[in-house]
Enzyme design. Structure first.
Site, PDB file in Angstrom:
ATOM      1  N   HIS A 105       2.460   3.671  -1.034  1.00 28.48           N
ATOM      2  CA  HIS A 105       1.261   3.729  -0.203  1.00 28.48           C
ATOM      3  C   HIS A 105       1.561   4.625   0.979  1.00 28.48           C
ATOM      4  O   HIS A 105       2.678   4.681   1.461  1.00 28.48           O
ATOM      5  CB  HIS A 105       0.903   2.315   0.270  1.00 28.48           C
ATOM      6  CG  HIS A 105      -0.465   2.230   0.857  1.00 28.48           C
ATOM      7  ND1 HIS A 105      -1.585   2.025   0.085  1.00 28.48           N
ATOM      8  CD2 HIS A 105      -0.892   2.344   2.128  1.00 28.48           C
ATOM      9  CE1 HIS A 105      -2.652   2.006   0.871  1.00 28.48           C
ATOM     10  NE2 HIS A 105      -2.261   2.196   2.111  1.00 28.48           N
ATOM     11  N   LYS A 118      -3.540  -5.601   0.702  1.00 29.43           N
ATOM     12  CA  LYS A 118      -3.787  -4.936  -0.592  1.00 29.43           C
ATOM     13  C   LYS A 118      -2.519  -4.898  -1.430  1.00 29.43           C
ATOM     14  O   LYS A 118      -2.547  -5.144  -2.627  1.00 29.43           O
ATOM     15  CB  LYS A 118      -4.254  -3.492  -0.360  1.00 29.43           C
ATOM     16  CG  LYS A 118      -5.681  -3.403   0.095  1.00 29.43           C
ATOM     17  CD  LYS A 118      -6.131  -1.963   0.168  1.00 29.43           C
ATOM     18  CE  LYS A 118      -5.361  -1.172   1.179  1.00 29.43           C
ATOM     19  NZ  LYS A 118      -6.120  -0.474   2.185  1.00 29.43           N
ATOM     20  N   ASP A 157     -10.840  -6.208   2.940  1.00 28.11           N
ATOM     21  CA  ASP A 157     -10.332  -4.904   3.383  1.00 28.11           C
ATOM     22  C   ASP A 157     -11.336  -3.794   3.098  1.00 28.11           C
ATOM     23  O   ASP A 157     -11.485  -2.870   3.888  1.00 28.11           O
ATOM     24  CB  ASP A 157      -8.989  -4.572   2.728  1.00 28.11           C
ATOM     25  CG  ASP A 157      -8.448  -3.245   3.254  1.00 28.11           C
ATOM     26  OD1 ASP A 157      -8.219  -3.156   4.479  1.00 28.11           O
ATOM     27  OD2 ASP A 157      -8.312  -2.291   2.484  1.00 28.11           O
ATOM     28  N   SER A 169      -4.228  -4.400   6.743  1.00 30.59           N
ATOM     29  CA  SER A 169      -5.001  -3.716   5.700  1.00 30.59           C
ATOM     30  C   SER A 169      -4.079  -3.313   4.549  1.00 30.59           C
ATOM     31  O   SER A 169      -4.353  -3.581   3.372  1.00 30.59           O
ATOM     32  CB  SER A 169      -5.665  -2.477   6.311  1.00 30.59           C
ATOM     33  OG  SER A 169      -6.049  -1.557   5.327  1.00 30.59           O
ATOM     34  N   ARG A 211     -14.135   0.130  10.106  1.00 26.09           N
ATOM     35  CA  ARG A 211     -13.195   0.730  11.058  1.00 26.09           C
ATOM     36  C   ARG A 211     -13.346   2.241  11.075  1.00 26.09           C
ATOM     37  O   ARG A 211     -13.252   2.884  12.116  1.00 26.09           O
ATOM     38  CB  ARG A 211     -11.760   0.363  10.670  1.00 26.09           C
ATOM     39  CG  ARG A 211     -11.416  -1.075  10.989  1.00 26.09           C
ATOM     40  CD  ARG A 211     -10.129  -1.476  10.302  1.00 26.09           C
ATOM     41  NE  ARG A 211      -9.020  -0.625  10.656  1.00 26.09           N
ATOM     42  CZ  ARG A 211      -7.995  -0.349   9.843  1.00 26.09           C
ATOM     43  NH1 ARG A 211      -7.929  -0.878   8.643  1.00 26.09           N
ATOM     44  NH2 ARG A 211      -7.023   0.425  10.238  1.00 26.09           N
TER      45      ARG A 211
END
Ligand code: URA
Length: 430
Positions: free
Chosen positions: A82, A187, A161, A183, A168
């Site tokens: 990520h 996930k 999220d 966040s 956001r």
């Protein structure tokens, strides 16, 4: 409980309890608390932060807002990667197939562009035919069959999220350590992989502006992962300048393809090889991460990684694509240098915002994205240019604002002295 009281508490830095955070998140997901109240709470968090406990409660509440994925049907260690978000960050498009070509099992859930940063899902969808909406069965089968799948979150995976991320984005509350940590980790914990490599970017084009902030975010995410018995490795990487030479969905896909053929920019290649080295090591494919690095390099240069990329996009519906003739725009503008010096810095944030204004990203959550537009750098920091040399190309369609040219020039700084390259990864934290 009333949402307004919780907003007031955070506004006054009074910590919320587990139940209060749980209430706020679950009521928001159910539609009982409106966007405007959650936006106000996010702004309070943006300014005042959250305690470690509150960040954990928030992550937990988000994680429990929907389904979690069980990947136990896939044998072996499942890895994921990520990025905290950057400009020109096409790493996942290279790293996913590269790691799979090395034998890793890559089960990757990705996101869309957020603010001035791009998102892997938009880039994948810019390839004609490709879908990112995979059912769980199809996702698992694809990882079992070819070693890699990259999909969007299903509607019910961390729905909190999905909602918060979009909110956001349009309320300027993205750049907040506890909001980013919760966040990402909600996930990642919901997605069921064993090892998570996180590219934590710092610099003007990243959400964390300094190395110190990136380190703090890394420690926060590693602590959250430990509580859930997962392995997280954070790679602190530079994002003052864009990664690679392109910004914009199809331009980035084309650059990722070049990288997979061993002809990509060196910063992108190095980042992918380093992270892949760790993935190979943690998957038990190599004895050390250094061996993993060499193995990954072999797979990049012998064509296996590119072959795997083609398998990946085909499995997700790609039509026959000619990546050399893939970008369709009304006009390509050449921007020329007014200086005769070394390029010291090309500001990633400025170019990320320009690219968004060209239509490559979203200003509002419902905005469509133009896959073809963007920017291609002709020269990168460290290069010496003469007056009249091309600095970059702008690929544009209808959306245009004359101030873009001035903004582009303002992104550049020059030096009379030769510039030492900044290492793409400055630190690895486990
Ligand atoms: N990436 C995420 O998944 N969440 C954030 O908040 C920022 C980057």
């Amino acid at each position: 409980m009333r949402a307004v009281d919780l907003i007031t508490k955070t506004q006054h830095k009074e910590p919320l309890s587990k139940e209060e955070i749980q209430y706020l998140i679950s009521s928001y997901v159910k539609g009982d608390v409106p966007d405007y109240q959650v936006a106000a709470w996010l702004m309070a968090v943006y300014f005042n932060g959250l305690t470690k406990e509150e960040t954990f409660f928030l992550t937990d509440a988000m994680l429990n807002s929907g389904d979690t994925i069980d990947l136990s049907m896939i044998d072996g260690i499942k890895v994921d990667k990520h990025s905290t978000g950057g400009v020109g960050d096409k790493t996942s498009l290279v790293l996913g197939p590269l790691a799979a070509a090395c034998g890793c099992k890559v089960a990757k859930l990705s996101g869309r562009g957020l603010g001035h940063t791009g998102g892997t899902l938009d880039k994948l969808e810019s390839i004609p035919g490709v879908t990112i909406s995979l059912t769980l069965d199809r996702f698992i089968k694809q990882v079992k069959d070819i070693g890699v799948a990259i999909a969007g979150q299903t509607a019910n995976l961390v729905p909190a999220d999905k909602l918060l991320y979009a909110l956001r984005d349009v309320t300027s509350t993205v750049e907040s350590l506890p909001l980013i940590a919760s966040s990402i980790m909600s996930k990642k914990l919901a997605s069921g992989t064993d090892v998570i490599c996180i590219d934590v970017k710092y610099g003007s084009g990243a959400f964390m502006k300094t190395i110190k902030d990136a380190e703090n975010l890394s420690h926060a995410m590693i602590s959250l992962a430990k509580l859930a018995n997962k392995k997280v490795v954070c790679f602190i990487s530079e994002m003052n300048n864009p990664l690679g030479k392109t910004i914009g969905n199809r331009l980035e896909v084309k650059e990722a393809v070049d990288c997979l053929k061993g002809k990509g920019p060196k910063d992108l290649e190095e980042l992918c090889l380093r992270v892949c080295g760790y993935m190979c090591y943690f998957s038990g494919i190599t004895k050390t991460q250094e061996e993993g690095y060499s193995f990954a390099k072999e797979k990049l240069y012998d064509g296996s990684a590119y072959k795997k990329f083609l398998e990946l996009i085909k499995a997700q519906g790609a039509l026959d694509v000619d990546f050399d003739n893939f970008i369709e725009v009304d006009e390509v503008l050449s921007i020329k240098s007014k200086e005769e010096e070394y390029i010291e810095h090309i500001d990633a944030l400025t170019l990320g915002l320009v690219s968004m204004r060209l239509g490559a990203g979203r200003e509002r959550k419902e905005d469509p994205v133009d896959f073809n537009v963007g920017i291609e750098l002709t020269h990168i920091p460290g290069d010496k240019v003469k007056v009249g040399d091309e600095l970059l190309k702008i690929y544009r369609n209808k959306k245009w604002d004359d101030r873009i040219i001035d903004d582009i020039y303002s992104a550049y700084s020059f030096s009379k002295e030769k510039i030492e390259p900044i290492p793409v990864i400055s630190e690895i934290i486990e």
